[in-house]
Write a protein that holds these residues in place. Structure first.
Motif, PDB file in Angstrom:
ATOM      1  N   VAL A 107      -7.844   7.998  -2.319  1.00  0.00           N
ATOM      2  CA  VAL A 107      -6.804   9.008  -2.541  1.00  0.00           C
ATOM      3  C   VAL A 107      -6.281   9.422  -1.172  1.00  0.00           C
ATOM      4  N   PRO A 108      -4.969   9.244  -0.942  1.00  0.00           N
ATOM      5  CA  PRO A 108      -4.404   9.637   0.361  1.00  0.00           C
ATOM      6  C   PRO A 108      -4.573  11.134   0.603  1.00  0.00           C
ATOM      7  N   LYS A 109      -4.862  11.506   1.841  1.00  0.00           N
ATOM      8  CA  LYS A 109      -5.055  12.919   2.178  1.00  0.00           C
ATOM      9  C   LYS A 109      -3.742  13.644   2.355  1.00  0.00           C
ATOM     10  N   HIS A 110      -2.715  12.960   2.813  1.00  0.00           N
ATOM     11  CA  HIS A 110      -1.424  13.607   3.079  1.00  0.00           C
ATOM     12  C   HIS A 110      -0.325  12.892   2.324  1.00  0.00           C
ATOM     13  N   GLY A 111       0.358  13.627   1.459  1.00  0.00           N
ATOM     14  CA  GLY A 111       1.507  13.047   0.784  1.00  0.00           C
ATOM     15  C   GLY A 111       1.099  12.032  -0.263  1.00  0.00           C
ATOM     16  N   THR A 112       2.096  11.344  -0.753  1.00  0.00           N
ATOM     17  CA  THR A 112       1.893  10.341  -1.784  1.00  0.00           C
ATOM     18  C   THR A 112       2.375   9.000  -1.258  1.00  0.00           C
ATOM     19  N   ALA A 113       1.461   8.082  -1.072  1.00  0.00           N
ATOM     20  CA  ALA A 113       1.827   6.742  -0.613  1.00  0.00           C
ATOM     21  C   ALA A 113       2.197   5.882  -1.811  1.00  0.00           C
ATOM     22  N   LEU A 114       3.278   5.186  -1.705  1.00  0.00           N
ATOM     23  CA  LEU A 114       3.668   4.253  -2.751  1.00  0.00           C
ATOM     24  C   LEU A 114       3.458   2.862  -2.221  1.00  0.00           C
ATOM     25  N   ARG A 146       9.948   3.378  -3.988  1.00  0.00           N
ATOM     26  CA  ARG A 146      10.114   4.801  -4.265  1.00  0.00           C
ATOM     27  C   ARG A 146      10.932   5.020  -5.543  1.00  0.00           C
ATOM     28  N   ALA A 147      12.011   4.251  -5.726  1.00  0.00           N
ATOM     29  CA  ALA A 147      12.821   4.363  -6.952  1.00  0.00           C
ATOM     30  C   ALA A 147      12.008   3.940  -8.166  1.00  0.00           C
ATOM     31  N   VAL A 148      11.257   2.876  -8.026  1.00  0.00           N
ATOM     32  CA  VAL A 148      10.389   2.430  -9.114  1.00  0.00           C
ATOM     33  C   VAL A 148       9.341   3.490  -9.400  1.00  0.00           C
ATOM     34  N   GLY A 149       8.773   4.093  -8.352  1.00  0.00           N
ATOM     35  CA  GLY A 149       7.795   5.145  -8.520  1.00  0.00           C
ATOM     36  C   GLY A 149       8.352   6.333  -9.297  1.00  0.00           C
ATOM     37  N   GLY A 150       9.611   6.669  -9.052  1.00  0.00           N
ATOM     38  CA  GLY A 150      10.248   7.754  -9.797  1.00  0.00           C
ATOM     39  C   GLY A 150      10.348   7.434 -11.276  1.00  0.00           C
ATOM     40  N   ALA A 151      10.685   6.188 -11.599  1.00  0.00           N
ATOM     41  CA  ALA A 151      10.781   5.771 -13.001  1.00  0.00           C
ATOM     42  C   ALA A 151       9.403   5.714 -13.649  1.00  0.00           C
ATOM     43  N   VAL A 152       8.415   5.228 -12.910  1.00  0.00           N
ATOM     44  CA  VAL A 152       7.048   5.162 -13.432  1.00  0.00           C
ATOM     45  C   VAL A 152       6.559   6.576 -13.745  1.00  0.00           C
ATOM     46  N   GLY A 153       6.804   7.517 -12.839  1.00  0.00           N
ATOM     47  CA  GLY A 153       6.348   8.885 -13.002  1.00  0.00           C
ATOM     48  C   GLY A 153       6.993   9.611 -14.166  1.00  0.00           C
ATOM     49  N   ARG A 154       8.161   9.154 -14.581  1.00  0.00           N
ATOM     50  CA  ARG A 154       8.871   9.791 -15.696  1.00  0.00           C
ATOM     51  C   ARG A 154       8.729   9.022 -17.003  1.00  0.00           C
ATOM     52  N   ASN A 155       7.774   8.129 -17.043  1.00  0.00           N
ATOM     53  CA  ASN A 155       7.469   7.391 -18.265  1.00  0.00           C
ATOM     54  C   ASN A 155       7.124   8.399 -19.368  1.00  0.00           C
ATOM     55  N   PRO A 204      -1.218  -6.551 -17.571  1.00  0.00           N
ATOM     56  CA  PRO A 204      -2.331  -6.770 -18.500  1.00  0.00           C
ATOM     57  C   PRO A 204      -3.375  -5.654 -18.458  1.00  0.00           C
ATOM     58  N   TYR A 205      -3.986  -5.422 -19.601  1.00  0.00           N
ATOM     59  CA  TYR A 205      -5.105  -4.500 -19.744  1.00  0.00           C
ATOM     60  C   TYR A 205      -6.169  -4.884 -18.717  1.00  0.00           C
ATOM     61  N   GLY A 206      -6.688  -3.891 -18.009  1.00  0.00           N
ATOM     62  CA  GLY A 206      -7.753  -4.142 -17.046  1.00  0.00           C
ATOM     63  C   GLY A 206      -7.278  -4.656 -15.699  1.00  0.00           C
ATOM     64  N   GLU A 207      -5.973  -4.625 -15.451  1.00  0.00           N
ATOM     65  CA  GLU A 207      -5.430  -5.073 -14.165  1.00  0.00           C
ATOM     66  C   GLU A 207      -4.502  -4.003 -13.599  1.00  0.00           C
ATOM     67  N   THR A 208      -4.279  -4.062 -12.292  1.00  0.00           N
ATOM     68  CA  THR A 208      -3.363  -3.140 -11.638  1.00  0.00           C
ATOM     69  C   THR A 208      -2.349  -3.919 -10.816  1.00  0.00           C
ATOM     70  N   VAL A 209      -1.224  -3.270 -10.532  1.00  0.00           N
ATOM     71  CA  VAL A 209      -0.222  -3.786  -9.598  1.00  0.00           C
ATOM     72  C   VAL A 209       0.174  -2.629  -8.691  1.00  0.00           C
ATOM     73  N   SER A 210       0.693  -2.943  -7.532  1.00  0.00           N
ATOM     74  CA  SER A 210       1.152  -1.890  -6.625  1.00  0.00           C
ATOM     75  C   SER A 210       2.606  -1.542  -6.940  1.00  0.00           C
ATOM     76  N   TYR A 211       3.020  -0.379  -6.473  1.00  0.00           N
ATOM     77  CA  TYR A 211       4.417  -0.001  -6.636  1.00  0.00           C
ATOM     78  C   TYR A 211       5.329  -1.032  -5.979  1.00  0.00           C
ATOM     79  N   GLY A 212       4.913  -1.552  -4.820  1.00  0.00           N
ATOM     80  CA  GLY A 212       5.706  -2.566  -4.123  1.00  0.00           C
ATOM     81  C   GLY A 212       5.828  -3.849  -4.930  1.00  0.00           C
ATOM     82  N   GLU A 213       4.719  -4.294  -5.526  1.00  0.00           N
ATOM     83  CA  GLU A 213       4.761  -5.502  -6.367  1.00  0.00           C
ATOM     84  C   GLU A 213       5.653  -5.283  -7.584  1.00  0.00           C
ATOM     85  N   LEU A 214       5.557  -4.106  -8.183  1.00  0.00           N
ATOM     86  CA  LEU A 214       6.391  -3.796  -9.343  1.00  0.00           C
ATOM     87  C   LEU A 214       7.861  -3.746  -8.932  1.00  0.00           C
ATOM     88  N   ALA A 215       8.155  -3.143  -7.777  1.00  0.00           N
ATOM     89  CA  ALA A 215       9.534  -3.080  -7.284  1.00  0.00           C
ATOM     90  C   ALA A 215      10.086  -4.485  -7.039  1.00  0.00           C
TER      91      ALA A 215
END
Length: 176
Positions: free
Chosen positions: A169-176, A116-125, A91-102
């Protein structure tokens, strides 16, 4: 044949793409995977789907919540299609985590899946903003993973009334 149109948003230039009837792409200038589903041969032309997309974007960037959707036909694997359809359910105005989406994708498919696989698909939207990949955040409240850049992701979430001060914002790498 594919067609394009250049749109000026408050967050920078956007290229919109169509197969002639449906919206197939929407990318911020300079974003990662810019035009990744766009054929080398395409031409600029105003189409009815672009008129509808411009109305959607004008409403959205004007602070409104669009109550209509341009016809979508993004190209991608069946897995990516599943992920992009799930993004449309956030929904508009809400967020979910990559883990919840997975977890939701795994439930729908009846099979396991990784964040991580879901994150790859999200990133290539290929239809940024309208397919709301900016609404997906990292576990533990990290603000990460937007092909258009974290500044734009923050601006889009803020536009939707989300308090982005709760994210980091994570300082090292990308946390999913």
């Amino acid at each position: 044949m594919q067609y394009t149109y250049a749109y000026r948003s408050p967050l920078g230039g956007i290229t919109i793409a169509s197969d002639g009837e449906n919206l197939t792409g929407l990318w911020f200038e300079g974003q990662r995977y810019f035009g990744n589903t766009l054929c080398a041969e395409h031409c600029e032309r105003m189409l009815p789907v672009f008129v509808q997309t411009i109305e959607w974007l004008d409403c959205y960037f004007g602070g409104g919540k669009p109550d209509f959707m341009p016809s979508l036909n993004p190209a991608g694997t069946p897995f990516r299609q599943t992920v992009w359809k799930a993004l449309l359910q956030i929904p508009y105005g809400e967020t979910v985590s990559y883990g919840e989406l997975a977890a939701e994708i795994a439930r729908q498919r009846g099979a396991g899946g990784s964040a991580r696989a879901v994150g790859g698909a999200v990133g290539r939207n290929p239809v940024s903003v309208i397919i709301p990949c900016h609404r997906v955040v990292g576990s533990g409240g990290s603000l990460t993973g937007y092909a258009g850049g974290l500044t734009r992701k923050t601006a889009l979430l803020t536009l939707e009334g989300i308090d982005t001060s709760r994210f980091f914002v994570p300082k090292h790498g990308t946390a999913l």
